[in-house]
Design a protein around this motif. Structure first.
Motif, PDB file in Angstrom:
ATOM      1  N   SER A  77       0.743  -1.109   0.312  1.00 49.68           N
ATOM      2  CA  SER A  77       0.048   0.034  -0.048  1.00 49.68           C
ATOM      3  C   SER A  77       0.918   1.367   0.169  1.00 49.68           C
ATOM      4  O   SER A  77       0.301   2.187  -0.342  1.00 49.68           O
ATOM      5  CB  SER A  77      -1.085  -0.198   1.234  1.00 49.68           C
ATOM      6  N   LEU A 100     -11.643   3.307  -3.210  1.00 46.91           N
ATOM      7  CA  LEU A 100     -11.650   2.071  -2.738  1.00 46.91           C
ATOM      8  C   LEU A 100     -10.425   1.775  -1.889  1.00 46.91           C
ATOM      9  O   LEU A 100     -10.740   1.280  -0.644  1.00 46.91           O
ATOM     10  CB  LEU A 100     -11.457   1.003  -3.935  1.00 46.91           C
ATOM     11  N   ALA A 101      -9.222   1.813  -2.239  1.00 51.87           N
ATOM     12  CA  ALA A 101      -8.109   1.461  -1.371  1.00 51.87           C
ATOM     13  C   ALA A 101      -7.767   2.330  -0.075  1.00 51.87           C
ATOM     14  O   ALA A 101      -7.725   1.911   0.825  1.00 51.87           O
ATOM     15  CB  ALA A 101      -6.808   1.331  -2.043  1.00 51.87           C
ATOM     16  N   GLN A 104     -10.710   1.540   2.244  1.00 45.98           N
ATOM     17  CA  GLN A 104     -10.584   0.251   2.908  1.00 45.98           C
ATOM     18  C   GLN A 104      -9.290  -0.005   3.663  1.00 45.98           C
ATOM     19  O   GLN A 104      -9.188  -0.518   4.762  1.00 45.98           O
ATOM     20  CB  GLN A 104     -10.506  -0.806   1.703  1.00 45.98           C
ATOM     21  N   LEU A 105      -8.173   0.783   3.458  1.00 47.34           N
ATOM     22  CA  LEU A 105      -6.905   0.517   4.046  1.00 47.34           C
ATOM     23  C   LEU A 105      -6.499   1.436   4.735  1.00 47.34           C
ATOM     24  O   LEU A 105      -5.618   1.469   5.971  1.00 47.34           O
ATOM     25  CB  LEU A 105      -5.825   0.240   2.877  1.00 47.34           C
ATOM     26  N   ARG A 149      -5.090   6.807  -9.329  1.00 48.31           N
ATOM     27  CA  ARG A 149      -5.597   5.695  -8.277  1.00 48.31           C
ATOM     28  C   ARG A 149      -4.373   5.243  -7.335  1.00 48.31           C
ATOM     29  O   ARG A 149      -4.694   4.998  -6.135  1.00 48.31           O
ATOM     30  CB  ARG A 149      -6.218   4.685  -8.929  1.00 48.31           C
ATOM     31  N   ALA A 150      -3.382   5.062  -8.024  1.00 51.70           N
ATOM     32  CA  ALA A 150      -1.979   4.686  -7.232  1.00 51.70           C
ATOM     33  C   ALA A 150      -1.608   5.890  -6.435  1.00 51.70           C
ATOM     34  O   ALA A 150      -1.308   5.484  -5.082  1.00 51.70           O
ATOM     35  CB  ALA A 150      -0.809   4.355  -8.246  1.00 51.70           C
ATOM     36  N   MET A 153      -2.972   6.525  -2.567  1.00 56.11           N
ATOM     37  CA  MET A 153      -2.600   5.836  -1.544  1.00 56.11           C
ATOM     38  C   MET A 153      -1.220   6.604  -0.936  1.00 56.11           C
ATOM     39  O   MET A 153      -0.632   6.167   0.238  1.00 56.11           O
ATOM     40  CB  MET A 153      -2.088   4.407  -1.435  1.00 56.11           C
TER      41      MET A 153
ATOM     42  N   ARG B 130      -4.503  -6.415  -5.494  1.00 58.83           N
ATOM     43  CA  ARG B 130      -3.367  -6.897  -4.704  1.00 58.83           C
ATOM     44  C   ARG B 130      -2.207  -5.771  -4.422  1.00 58.83           C
ATOM     45  O   ARG B 130      -1.622  -5.483  -3.563  1.00 58.83           O
ATOM     46  CB  ARG B 130      -2.755  -8.361  -4.840  1.00 58.83           C
ATOM     47  N   ALA B 131      -1.970  -5.110  -5.733  1.00 61.05           N
ATOM     48  CA  ALA B 131      -0.740  -4.181  -5.780  1.00 61.05           C
ATOM     49  C   ALA B 131      -1.138  -2.991  -5.120  1.00 61.05           C
ATOM     50  O   ALA B 131      -0.323  -2.107  -4.459  1.00 61.05           O
ATOM     51  CB  ALA B 131      -0.367  -3.767  -7.231  1.00 61.05           C
ATOM     52  N   LEU B 132      -2.496  -2.612  -4.933  1.00 61.81           N
ATOM     53  CA  LEU B 132      -2.751  -1.466  -4.089  1.00 61.81           C
ATOM     54  C   LEU B 132      -2.999  -1.596  -2.744  1.00 61.81           C
ATOM     55  O   LEU B 132      -2.922  -0.734  -2.082  1.00 61.81           O
ATOM     56  CB  LEU B 132      -4.298  -1.282  -4.341  1.00 61.81           C
ATOM     57  N   GLY B 133      -2.493  -2.951  -2.336  1.00 60.16           N
ATOM     58  CA  GLY B 133      -2.584  -3.330  -0.982  1.00 60.16           C
ATOM     59  C   GLY B 133      -3.613  -3.875  -0.456  1.00 60.16           C
ATOM     60  O   GLY B 133      -3.688  -4.272   0.903  1.00 60.16           O
ATOM     61  N   LEU B 134      -4.708  -4.142  -1.097  1.00 55.03           N
ATOM     62  CA  LEU B 134      -5.922  -5.152  -0.856  1.00 55.03           C
ATOM     63  C   LEU B 134      -5.265  -6.529  -0.474  1.00 55.03           C
ATOM     64  O   LEU B 134      -4.579  -7.103  -1.235  1.00 55.03           O
ATOM     65  CB  LEU B 134      -6.885  -5.093  -1.778  1.00 55.03           C
ATOM     66  N   ARG B 138     -10.221  -8.935   0.737  1.00 55.36           N
ATOM     67  CA  ARG B 138     -10.996  -7.713   0.018  1.00 55.36           C
ATOM     68  C   ARG B 138     -10.900  -7.743  -1.489  1.00 55.36           C
ATOM     69  O   ARG B 138     -11.671  -7.149  -2.136  1.00 55.36           O
ATOM     70  CB  ARG B 138     -10.174  -6.663   0.550  1.00 55.36           C
ATOM     71  N   PHE B 142     -14.464  -6.968  -3.073  1.00 56.55           N
ATOM     72  CA  PHE B 142     -14.715  -5.595  -3.743  1.00 56.55           C
ATOM     73  C   PHE B 142     -14.318  -5.368  -5.247  1.00 56.55           C
ATOM     74  O   PHE B 142     -14.844  -4.707  -6.109  1.00 56.55           O
ATOM     75  CB  PHE B 142     -14.029  -4.538  -3.045  1.00 56.55           C
TER      76      PHE B 142
END
Lengths: 247, 238
Positions: A77, A100-101, A104-105, A149-150, A153, B130-134, B138, B142
């Protein structure tokens, strides 16, 4: 920031990365280039563990990311990854893709995440498309959304895996401009790309790879004007247009 | 034919109810609805287990799917009716038996549909999530599953239509669903089997056709939601 130490990777019998040792300090923009199958995409994918390695160490901010037992989601992340095929989530709007990320994160509220996403979309010139579906965007726009989007984070490091290779030629420029803007903002970046103009203008350093080895590491000026390794000389002469006047 | 309908319509619709157990078309609809509602989540869970990276989860479910797919539903019904009570010591009634058999059978088929739907998505979707960290869960919830469910809608409906028709096997364990009731009516009318069974056929057709049309409408609606309100721009599908 990134330390690679004797990294080896095999696909079955195929030795994809051979003893790669490299160091990339924070704030540096590195372009990785080389012929097809040279291992450059494999290399960048090992940097956030999308590909496992068989030996060696990769440390990011001192943390060995291929060590067993580390929190892979937490370190991923903090690394932005931009794919050749954009990989926007087609069932979510541009805004939802970008929130989204973080929701969620990072535990941001939806509203907070949306405000930040909007600022990032503004930065890549697509604030007006926040409510659009990915299928309504051109390839270049999709890739810019993927970058936003990247960035949502807030990663200190961005990896680009041939971000313009799937684009129509007239859309390459808009994506490269966003990347240059990022580089000028001090972002640490590793880009696998065939865009030699971008490498020449934006990169601090060029890595040339062939057959899983890093054969040459040089400033863009040295790499393009005084390549040392015969394979690099060959590569550069091959990619020059046969129609261009000799220089 | 009209005469038969006029005489037996209530019996056809609800069986002996309220003087006896609920039956007929109503029971068939309830059985099918319960079957679908219970089988879908179980099928999704099994489907996820089929593609799961953990062997201890994947292998037993794979074995279950292969066993259930390898036997006819009729046998599953028999097992549930005769074998299960002898093992558990609990005698289940016909409705519960039929429902269990339907859910077990359909869950196995749905699991394969779900698996195919998930594996049919471009690999980049999971990778990117997965690369986003999920985490895996999740990313599935999602990113992968919502897309996969949408693409598998036609296959799901196919299975649901089958489920409606499979309820007719309740007949062999004496469950008073639509086919059973119709056979009773036929015995009473005696002289017009063609007409009586034509009505039965039409009833099943109406239920299945209704469900298919609903699914088609839903599919169109979902497609409209995520696709261009105007023509897509050049290169938009890359």
């Amino acid at each position: 920031m990134i330390e690679l130490q004797n990294v080896n990777k095999w696909y079955g019998d195929y030795h994809a990365l051979v003893d790669v040792t490299e160091s990339i300090p924070a704030g540096e923009v590195v372009v990785v280039c080389g012929p097809s199958g040279s291992g450059k995409s494999t290399l960048i994918r090992t940097l956030n563990r999308l590909e496992p390695i068989q030996s060696g160490h990769i440390r990011i901010d001192g943390q060995d990311i291929h060590a067993p037992g580390i929190d892979v989601n937490a370190f991923r992340s903090r690394i932005g990854f931009v794919f050749q095929q954009f990989n926007l989530f087609p069932h979510l709007t541009v805004m939802q893709n970008c929130t989204l990320a973080p929701v969620q994160l990072r535990g941001l509220s939806r509203r907070e995440a949306q405000e930040r996403a909007l600022a990032l979309l503004e930065r890549v010139g697509l604030a007006a498309k926040a409510d659009a579906w990915p299928s309504e965007l051109s390839g270049g726009q999709q890739q810019r959304v993927a970058i936003a989007r990247a960035l949502a984070m807030e990663p200190p490091l961005m990896l680009f895996d041939e971000p313009t290779s799937a684009l129509d030629p007239e859309m390459v420029g808009e994506v490269l401009l966003v990347m240059r803007d990022l580089a000028e903002g001090g972002m640490t970046m590793v880009c696998v790309t065939h865009e030699m103009g971008f490498a020449r203008e934006v990169a601090d350093r060029v890595l040339f790879m062939d057959q899983g080895r890093v054969l040459e590491r040089a400033t863009p000026d040295d790499f393009f004007n005084r390549p040392q390794h015969p394979r690099a000389q060959q590569f550069l002469s091959d990619i020059r247009s046969p129609f261009a006047p000799a220089v | 034919m009209l005469e038969i309908v006029q005489t037996y319509w209530l019996y056809f619709l609800i069986g002996q109810y309220p003087n006896g157990p609920l039956g007929g078309l109503a029971l068939t609809l309830i059985l099918a609805a319960c079957g679908l509602v219970l089988a879908l989540p179980l099928g999704i869970a099994f489907g996820l287990a089929r593609v799961s990276p953990w062997r201890w989860l994947r292998w037993p479910v794979t074995a279950f799917v292969f066993v259930v797919r390898g036997v006819p539903l009729l046998m599953v019904v028999f097992w549930a009716y005769f074998f299960l009570p002898s093992v558990t010591g609990v005698k289940t009634d016909q409705f519960a038996t039929m429902l269990i058999a339907l859910v077990v059978f359909d869950a196995a088929y749905l699991a394969e549909i779900v698996r195919a739907g998930i594996q049919g998505l471009p690999k980049g979707q999971m990778e990117c999530a997965r690369a986003l960290g999920l985490g895996y869960g999740r990313a599935m919830r999602f990113v992968v599953l919502p897309q996969a469910l949408r693409s598998m809608l036609p296959s799901l409906v196919n299975q649901f239509v089958s489920t409606i028709k499979e309820t007719s096997l309740g007949y062999i364990i004496g469950l008073a669903e639509l086919s059973f009731i119709t056979t009773q009516i036929n015995t009473q009318v005696f002289t017009k089997p063609a007409q009586v069974y034509a009505i039965l056929g039409l009833s099943y057709f109406a239920m299945c056709f209704g469900l298919s049309r609903f699914a088609y409408w839903l599919e169109r609606r979902l497609a409209r939601r995520t696709s261009a309100r105007t023509a897509p721009a050049a290169g938009g599908t890359a």
